[in-house]
Scaffold this active site. Structure first.
Site, mmCIF file in Angstrom:
data_model
loop_
_atom_site.group_PDB
_atom_site.id
_atom_site.type_symbol
_atom_site.label_atom_id
_atom_site.label_comp_id
_atom_site.label_asym_id
_atom_site.label_seq_id
_atom_site.Cartn_x
_atom_site.Cartn_y
_atom_site.Cartn_z
ATOM 1 N N LYS A 1 -48.425 -19.372 -32.199
ATOM 2 C CA LYS A 1 -48.833 -18.920 -30.863
ATOM 3 C C LYS A 1 -47.554 -18.887 -30.064
ATOM 4 O O LYS A 1 -46.822 -17.865 -29.951
ATOM 5 C CB LYS A 1 -49.788 -19.994 -30.333
ATOM 6 C CG LYS A 1 -51.110 -19.656 -30.988
ATOM 7 C CD LYS A 1 -52.262 -20.564 -30.530
ATOM 8 C CE LYS A 1 -53.749 -19.873 -31.434
ATOM 9 N NZ LYS A 1 -54.404 -21.054 -31.977
ATOM 10 N N SER B 1 -59.817 -23.529 -26.281
ATOM 11 C CA SER B 1 -59.388 -22.056 -26.436
ATOM 12 C C SER B 1 -60.322 -21.227 -25.700
ATOM 13 O O SER B 1 -59.879 -19.936 -25.119
ATOM 14 C CB SER B 1 -59.109 -21.506 -27.667
ATOM 15 O OG SER B 1 -60.460 -21.484 -28.574
ATOM 16 N N HIS C 1 -52.669 -24.397 -28.455
ATOM 17 C CA HIS C 1 -52.708 -23.525 -27.493
ATOM 18 C C HIS C 1 -51.473 -24.296 -26.385
ATOM 19 O O HIS C 1 -51.280 -23.441 -25.264
ATOM 20 C CB HIS C 1 -53.649 -23.322 -26.749
ATOM 21 C CG HIS C 1 -54.527 -22.150 -27.482
ATOM 22 N ND1 HIS C 1 -54.470 -20.934 -27.239
ATOM 23 C CD2 HIS C 1 -55.558 -22.453 -28.372
ATOM 24 C CE1 HIS C 1 -55.238 -20.206 -27.870
ATOM 25 N NE2 HIS C 1 -56.093 -20.923 -28.641
HETATM 26 C C1 LIG Z 1 -55.010 -21.172 -33.488
HETATM 27 C C2 LIG Z 1 -55.583 -22.626 -33.728
HETATM 28 C C3 LIG Z 1 -55.266 -23.246 -34.806
HETATM 29 C C4 LIG Z 1 -54.932 -22.533 -35.955
HETATM 30 O O1 LIG Z 1 -53.548 -22.362 -35.956
HETATM 31 P P1 LIG Z 1 -52.974 -21.494 -37.195
HETATM 32 O O2 LIG Z 1 -51.485 -21.584 -37.266
HETATM 33 O O3 LIG Z 1 -52.963 -20.022 -36.805
HETATM 34 O O4 LIG Z 1 -53.619 -21.782 -38.332
HETATM 35 C C5 LIG Z 1 -55.758 -24.585 -35.134
HETATM 36 N N1 LIG Z 1 -56.184 -25.528 -33.982
HETATM 37 C C6 LIG Z 1 -56.330 -24.726 -32.715
HETATM 38 C C7 LIG Z 1 -56.902 -25.619 -31.512
HETATM 39 C C8 LIG Z 1 -56.097 -23.514 -32.359
HETATM 40 O O5 LIG Z 1 -56.173 -23.070 -31.359
#
Ligand SMILES: *Cc1c(COP(=O)(O)O)cnc(C)c1O
Length: 390
Positions: free
Chosen positions: A241, A182, A210
């Site tokens: 997301k 990220s 992502h």
């Molecule tokens: C955003 C993210 C998460 C968390 O996702 P949620 O559904 O908001 O708990 C987990 N792993 C990665 C790699 C992320 O970027």
């Protein structure tokens, strides 16, 4: 008795402020979207994970409303007692099909999916080999197991191989990686990872939070992008997301693995079923992506346009083909200062400096969306140029 804790918190909070690490939450007074209202000001938003532009749209909200009208609000139960409704099965099937995996199981969040994964399959006789820049949820999930834990240097295949070699006598070995990282927008070299996994008899776990809906010709994520779909054993991802943005998540995997998760995964068994409105919105988003391939194409074109205009303008553009596009700054303070100036110019981005990112790697992490127009992208580049004095 709070008296013992309060002075500790006072000291810690002050120390966070003294180190300039205090995270101020800006309050948005509008729906999430391409344009948001902050402090009474309309801003173009370039820092959400709203890659396909679903968040805040009527389509997902109406799909959520319809699901709530049909299935009601709240099950007041975990899945295995009386919390499994038709829509949960429908979303699990649609998700597995979209991703080209045998089956899928829902979780309340990807954080919980990751926590629920490792401790279910891996014990003291096993080894987990994890990229050093993996998401916090993988780090914590791995800590909850009794397995041997090894961290390999970020995307360093030689180091991964050395780690695999050192645990080759373990019962099970699993390589854990983010599909897309990220902070940098790096795309994991899944083909090389799968080759090493085959050589050493290891499983492969990819957290594609992502990338689901984002990467690959049809938005099926990093496995599609790297041509490794059939070789991934565990694929976790989120509907929070690109696919609507509210929350909810999944693990997609082999049939037996999903069966076993339903029996043993603690964050699945002992936590409420995924909220049905979000299930409805997620189903809508999955269907929409498949009916409208131009959406993923638009995201790709927007990303390519931004990257090329910024490079031409002389900025140091990191990352590769993912819409996470870090603009790097040699001086720590410049990243934060530039983001502040962009805010006054009607653009919302966030500057990251040490210790959120390593020293000398300060950046503004721009996130492109399919909701942005070509004019938005050109406006953003113009403003970057203007406030940086380039
Ligand atoms: C955003 C993210 C998460 C968390 O996702 P949620 O559904 O908001 O708990 C987990 N792993 C990665 C790699 C992320 O970027």
């Amino acid at each position: 008795m709070y008296t013992a804790l309060k002075p500790i918190l006072d000291t810690e909070l002050q120390s966070i402020k003294d180190q300039s690490l205090w995270k101020e939450e800006r309050v948005i007074m509008s729906p999430q979207g391409r344009e948001i209202t902050v402090e009474g000001k309309k801003l173009l938003n370039f820092c959400a994970n709203n890659y396909l532009g679903f968040s805040g749209t009527d389509g997902v909200r109406e799909a959520s409303d319809a699901a709530l009208a049909k299935w009601g609000f709240g099950q007041a139960s975990v899945r295995f007692i009386c919390g499994t409704q038709g829509i949960h099965k429908e979303l699990e099937a649609a998700t597995a099909k979209f991703l080209g995996m045998e089956d899928a199981i829902l979780y309340s969040s990807c954080f919980m999916a990751n926590v629920g994964l490792f401790q279910t399959f891996f014990g003291p006789e096993d080894a987990i080999i994890s990229d050093e820049l993996n998401h916090a949820s993988i780090i914590d999930a791995v800590r909850l197991t009794k397995s041997e834990r090894l961290i390999y240097a970020h995307m360093d295949m030689a180091d991964l191989e050395a780690k695999l070699e050192s645990v080759k006598d373990k019962r099970l070995k699993v390589i854990a990686t983010d599909g897309v990282f990220s902070m940098d927008g790096h795309i994991a070299p899944l083909k090389d990872i799968c080759d090493l996994a085959d050589k050493y008899g290891a499983l492969v776990m990819v957290d594609d939070a992502h990338a689901t809906g984002v990467l690959g010709a049809t938005g099926r994520g990093t496995p599609e992008f790297t041509g490794t779909t059939e070789r991934i054993d565990f694929l976790t991802g989120t509907y929070g997301k690109a696919l609507g943005g509210a929350g909810g998540a999944f693990i997609a995997s082999h049939k037996e693995a999903v069966d076993f998760l339903r029996q043993r995964s603690r964050t699945y068994l002992f936590s409420n079923a995924m909220e049905v409105g979000t299930c409805g919105a997620s189903l809508y988003a999955l269907d929409y992506v498949q009916q409208h391939p131009e959406l993923v194409k638009k995201l790709k074109d927007n990303t390519a346009l931004f990257r090329s205009l910024m490079s031409e303008a002389g900025f140091n553009v990191a990352g590769s083909e993912h819409p996470i596009t870090p603009i790097m700054f040699a001086e720590e303070k410049d990243a934060v200062e530039t983001a502040r100036k962009l805010f006054t110019e009607g653009i919302y981005v966030v500057g990251f400096s040490f210790p959120v990112v390593p020293k000398g790697k300060a950046r503004i992490r721009v996130q492109i969306s399919a909701a942005h127009t070509e004019e938005d992208i050109r406006f953003l580049v113009e403003k970057f140029v203007a406030v940086s004095g380039k």
